[in-house]
Design a protein around this motif. Sequence first.
Motif, PDB file in Angstrom:
ATOM      1  N   ARG A 230       0.832  -1.206   0.000  1.00 29.81           N
ATOM      2  CA  ARG A 230       0.000   0.000   0.000  1.00 29.81           C
ATOM      3  C   ARG A 230       0.875   1.269   0.000  1.00 29.81           C
ATOM      4  NH1 ARG A 230      -2.687  -2.915   4.374  1.00 29.81           N
ATOM      5  NH2 ARG A 230      -4.404  -4.135   3.529  1.00 29.81           N
ATOM      6  N   GLY A 231       1.986   1.195  -0.721  1.00 28.13           N
ATOM      7  CA  GLY A 231       2.837   2.364  -0.894  1.00 28.13           C
ATOM      8  C   GLY A 231       3.737   2.690   0.282  1.00 28.13           C
ATOM      9  N   ARG A 232       3.829   1.797   1.290  1.00 31.92           N
ATOM     10  CA  ARG A 232       4.665   2.053   2.452  1.00 31.92           C
ATOM     11  C   ARG A 232       5.431   0.788   2.791  1.00 31.92           C
ATOM     12  NH1 ARG A 232       0.352   2.790   7.323  1.00 31.92           N
ATOM     13  NH2 ARG A 232       2.231   2.511   8.599  1.00 31.92           N
ATOM     14  N   PRO A 233       6.534   0.896   3.546  1.00 30.52           N
ATOM     15  CA  PRO A 233       7.314  -0.303   3.859  1.00 30.52           C
ATOM     16  C   PRO A 233       6.484  -1.335   4.616  1.00 30.52           C
ATOM     17  CG  PRO A 233       8.588   1.674   4.339  1.00 30.52           C
ATOM     18  CD  PRO A 233       7.190   2.131   4.036  1.00 30.52           C
ATOM     19  N   ASN A 234       6.595  -2.595   4.189  1.00 35.83           N
ATOM     20  CA  ASN A 234       5.953  -3.672   4.930  1.00 35.83           C
ATOM     21  C   ASN A 234       6.879  -4.122   6.061  1.00 35.83           C
ATOM     22  OD1 ASN A 234       7.954  -5.162   3.638  1.00 35.83           O
ATOM     23  ND2 ASN A 234       6.552  -6.068   2.149  1.00 35.83           N
ATOM     24  N   VAL A 235       6.604  -5.261   6.670  1.00 41.11           N
ATOM     25  CA  VAL A 235       7.416  -5.705   7.806  1.00 41.11           C
ATOM     26  C   VAL A 235       8.880  -5.851   7.402  1.00 41.11           C
ATOM     27  CG1 VAL A 235       7.832  -7.603   9.419  1.00 41.11           C
ATOM     28  CG2 VAL A 235       5.490  -6.855   8.966  1.00 41.11           C
ATOM     29  N   VAL A 236       9.112  -6.478   6.261  1.00 39.96           N
ATOM     30  CA  VAL A 236      10.488  -6.679   5.802  1.00 39.96           C
ATOM     31  C   VAL A 236      11.142  -5.336   5.491  1.00 39.96           C
ATOM     32  CG1 VAL A 236      11.929  -7.679   3.986  1.00 39.96           C
ATOM     33  CG2 VAL A 236      10.010  -8.990   4.925  1.00 39.96           C
ATOM     34  N   GLY A 237      10.414  -4.469   4.783  1.00 40.81           N
ATOM     35  CA  GLY A 237      10.971  -3.170   4.426  1.00 40.81           C
ATOM     36  C   GLY A 237      11.267  -2.304   5.634  1.00 40.81           C
ATOM     37  N   ALA A 238      10.378  -2.327   6.615  1.00 42.95           N
ATOM     38  CA  ALA A 238      10.589  -1.528   7.822  1.00 42.95           C
ATOM     39  C   ALA A 238      11.786  -2.050   8.623  1.00 42.95           C
ATOM     40  CB  ALA A 238       9.334  -1.545   8.689  1.00 42.95           C
ATOM     41  N   THR A 239      11.898  -3.374   8.688  1.00 43.32           N
ATOM     42  CA  THR A 239      13.038  -3.958   9.390  1.00 43.32           C
ATOM     43  C   THR A 239      14.344  -3.611   8.683  1.00 43.32           C
ATOM     44  OG1 THR A 239      11.652  -5.809  10.121  1.00 43.32           O
ATOM     45  CG2 THR A 239      14.034  -6.116  10.241  1.00 43.32           C
ATOM     46  N   ARG A 240      14.326  -3.705   7.358  1.00 42.28           N
ATOM     47  CA  ARG A 240      15.530  -3.371   6.605  1.00 42.28           C
ATOM     48  C   ARG A 240      15.939  -1.917   6.838  1.00 42.28           C
ATOM     49  NH1 ARG A 240      18.029  -5.698   2.697  1.00 42.28           N
ATOM     50  NH2 ARG A 240      16.325  -7.155   2.267  1.00 42.28           N
ATOM     51  N   ALA A 241      14.988  -1.005   6.780  1.00 44.02           N
ATOM     52  CA  ALA A 241      15.309   0.414   6.961  1.00 44.02           C
ATOM     53  C   ALA A 241      15.874   0.673   8.344  1.00 44.02           C
ATOM     54  CB  ALA A 241      14.059   1.259   6.723  1.00 44.02           C
ATOM     55  N   ARG A 242      15.282   0.051   9.358  1.00 45.50           N
ATOM     56  CA  ARG A 242      15.715   0.279  10.733  1.00 45.50           C
ATOM     57  C   ARG A 242      17.144  -0.245  10.952  1.00 45.50           C
ATOM     58  NH1 ARG A 242      11.339  -1.167  12.732  1.00 45.50           N
ATOM     59  NH2 ARG A 242      11.783  -3.384  12.933  1.00 45.50           N
ATOM     60  N   LEU A 243      17.442  -1.432  10.440  1.00 39.88           N
ATOM     61  CA  LEU A 243      18.755  -2.030  10.664  1.00 39.88           C
ATOM     62  C   LEU A 243      19.822  -1.392   9.777  1.00 39.88           C
ATOM     63  CD1 LEU A 243      17.809  -5.790  11.086  1.00 39.88           C
ATOM     64  CD2 LEU A 243      18.210  -4.067  12.846  1.00 39.88           C
TER      65      LEU A 243
ATOM     66  N   GLU B   9      -5.082  -7.514 -13.253  1.00 40.47           N
ATOM     67  CA  GLU B   9      -5.079  -6.448 -14.259  1.00 40.47           C
ATOM     68  C   GLU B   9      -4.495  -5.164 -13.682  1.00 40.47           C
ATOM     69  OE1 GLU B   9      -8.195  -3.507 -16.527  1.00 40.47           O
ATOM     70  OE2 GLU B   9      -8.868  -5.559 -16.137  1.00 40.47           O
ATOM     71  N   LEU B  10      -4.904  -4.835 -12.451  1.00 40.31           N
ATOM     72  CA  LEU B  10      -4.389  -3.625 -11.811  1.00 40.31           C
ATOM     73  C   LEU B  10      -2.879  -3.706 -11.608  1.00 40.31           C
ATOM     74  CD1 LEU B  10      -7.092  -2.949  -9.082  1.00 40.31           C
ATOM     75  CD2 LEU B  10      -6.707  -1.645 -11.165  1.00 40.31           C
ATOM     76  N   GLY B  11      -2.358  -4.917 -11.457  1.00 39.57           N
ATOM     77  CA  GLY B  11      -0.933  -5.095 -11.276  1.00 39.57           C
ATOM     78  C   GLY B  11      -0.119  -4.751 -12.503  1.00 39.57           C
ATOM     79  N   VAL B  12      -0.794  -4.538 -13.636  1.00 41.36           N
ATOM     80  CA  VAL B  12      -0.100  -4.183 -14.875  1.00 41.36           C
ATOM     81  C   VAL B  12      -0.632  -2.873 -15.457  1.00 41.36           C
ATOM     82  CG1 VAL B  12       0.453  -4.933 -17.243  1.00 41.36           C
ATOM     83  CG2 VAL B  12       0.321  -6.618 -15.394  1.00 41.36           C
ATOM     84  N   PHE B  13      -1.941  -2.646 -15.339  1.00 37.41           N
ATOM     85  CA  PHE B  13      -2.570  -1.482 -15.965  1.00 37.41           C
ATOM     86  C   PHE B  13      -3.121  -0.473 -14.956  1.00 37.41           C
ATOM     87  CE2 PHE B  13      -2.790  -4.690 -19.313  1.00 37.41           C
ATOM     88  CZ  PHE B  13      -2.458  -3.951 -20.442  1.00 37.41           C
ATOM     89  N   GLY B  14      -2.966  -0.709 -13.666  1.00 37.51           N
ATOM     90  CA  GLY B  14      -3.543   0.177 -12.664  1.00 37.51           C
ATOM     91  C   GLY B  14      -2.771   1.463 -12.472  1.00 37.51           C
ATOM     92  N   ASP B  15      -3.303   2.306 -11.615  1.00 35.43           N
ATOM     93  CA  ASP B  15      -2.660   3.568 -11.248  1.00 35.43           C
ATOM     94  C   ASP B  15      -2.036   3.388  -9.871  1.00 35.43           C
ATOM     95  OD1 ASP B  15      -1.900   6.087 -10.467  1.00 35.43           O
ATOM     96  OD2 ASP B  15      -3.816   7.058 -10.905  1.00 35.43           O
ATOM     97  N   PRO B  16      -0.704   3.368  -9.773  1.00 35.51           N
ATOM     98  CA  PRO B  16      -0.059   3.145  -8.474  1.00 35.51           C
ATOM     99  C   PRO B  16      -0.470   4.160  -7.414  1.00 35.51           C
ATOM    100  CG  PRO B  16       1.535   2.943 -10.253  1.00 35.51           C
ATOM    101  CD  PRO B  16       0.280   3.487 -10.863  1.00 35.51           C
ATOM    102  N   GLN B  17      -0.833   5.371  -7.835  1.00 33.82           N
ATOM    103  CA  GLN B  17      -1.251   6.385  -6.866  1.00 33.82           C
ATOM    104  C   GLN B  17      -2.587   6.029  -6.227  1.00 33.82           C
ATOM    105  OE1 GLN B  17       0.726   8.943  -5.951  1.00 33.82           O
ATOM    106  NE2 GLN B  17       2.220   7.990  -7.314  1.00 33.82           N
ATOM    107  N   VAL B  18      -3.376   5.258  -6.935  1.00 31.53           N
ATOM    108  CA  VAL B  18      -4.686   4.840  -6.426  1.00 31.53           C
ATOM    109  C   VAL B  18      -4.593   3.493  -5.710  1.00 31.53           C
ATOM    110  CG1 VAL B  18      -7.045   4.192  -7.074  1.00 31.53           C
ATOM    111  CG2 VAL B  18      -5.908   6.124  -8.204  1.00 31.53           C
ATOM    112  N   THR B  19      -3.874   2.547  -6.322  1.00 26.39           N
ATOM    113  CA  THR B  19      -3.841   1.178  -5.801  1.00 26.39           C
ATOM    114  C   THR B  19      -2.739   0.943  -4.779  1.00 26.39           C
ATOM    115  OG1 THR B  19      -2.335   0.377  -7.529  1.00 26.39           O
ATOM    116  CG2 THR B  19      -4.707   0.350  -8.013  1.00 26.39           C
ATOM    117  N   GLY B  20      -1.691   1.781  -4.809  1.00 29.59           N
ATOM    118  CA  GLY B  20      -0.537   1.528  -3.950  1.00 29.59           C
ATOM    119  C   GLY B  20       0.288   0.348  -4.418  1.00 29.59           C
ATOM    120  N   LYS B  21       0.034  -0.131  -5.657  1.00 29.78           N
ATOM    121  CA  LYS B  21       0.738  -1.286  -6.199  1.00 29.78           C
ATOM    122  C   LYS B  21       1.603  -0.862  -7.382  1.00 29.78           C
ATOM    123  CE  LYS B  21      -1.355  -5.051  -7.025  1.00 29.78           C
ATOM    124  NZ  LYS B  21      -2.246  -6.157  -7.407  1.00 29.78           N
TER     125      LYS B  21
END
Length: 366
Positions: A115-128, A255-267
Amino acid sequence: MAPAALHAPPGPADAAELAQAVEDVMAVTEQVLEGFLTERTARARGVAPACGHLWSDLSGQVGGKLVRPRLTVAAYLGLGGSDPRAVAPVAAAQELLHTAMLVHDDLLDHDELRRGRPNVVGATRARLSARGFAARVVDEQAHAAGLLAGDVALASAFRLVGRAPVEPSVRVELVELLAAGIETAVDGELLDVASALLDPEDSQPLLVAELKTADYSCRLPLVTGAVLARVPEARAGLALVGTALGIAFQVADDELGVFGDPQVTGKSVVSDLREGRRTELLRLAYRDADAAGRAVLDAHVGRPDLDEAGAAAVRAVLVDSGALARTREVAARSARLARELAVATLPAPLAEYLGGVVDDLAGRGR
């Protein structure tokens, strides 16, 4: 053959009344979910800072539209259920199950955003990383955090079901349903991962969609509502509705994973192409593209360094081959089946309410 229409205990008089009742109970469900996460995070912080970080990161991934809890609440109320205290923790459990699946799915897909923000892995990576640890150490720790966070979210789903103020026999049935839903989702996840070993044309994305997404995202929440409402004869119809709805949702989501708007879907609209995910969209493109189109797909799909120009070339093939149009037909057909089954098997207010859910979820790719 669809199950016969059933005669459930009196529920809301119409879809509007049901919709309002659902939102009222969802407010209680959100309070239960928030209170549970606060409670468990506080406990974890008392154990060790690392445990507190894990629960805080996991809690940050919970939320969104809360579709799965809402389906449980809708089925419960639409079939005559009336006790928010009974349904709220069970509905909240559906969201923690979903969160667990997302955490593990991101881990398998090497995604560090949700959803456009770090997930558990991303947050852990940033912190460490900010603390100056070596890249290899950070990779190992981040991977472990994702695995363990998904595990604890699964355990928490069962904990919430265990807290529901229902008769022991009902609680046992709910636990069995939850365990079966997890088992089926793992089947689908494994087939999804293994499909990377297959040519796109030989993959079975609709089977994966049924097992990995439709079962736990739609069928399980709806059937859970029927169990709580003690209307067992509604289970078969709700299971069919949920399966059709879930497939329509997953195909639209792909379909959204290829043709969607990342600003709307966060994907991202390139990550699925970089991974070479065996979606129905990609399967149909490989099946129906001409030689030049297949050459474009072969050159770009599955490239970790795929850029937007390459993704645009792939999208052109998806459109020109007719794969996009045919994929939309698949989603529309499954959505239509979900509506028809709901009307044929469920009380009118619940059928109408679920028809609105179908329109919302299956129409997201338009």
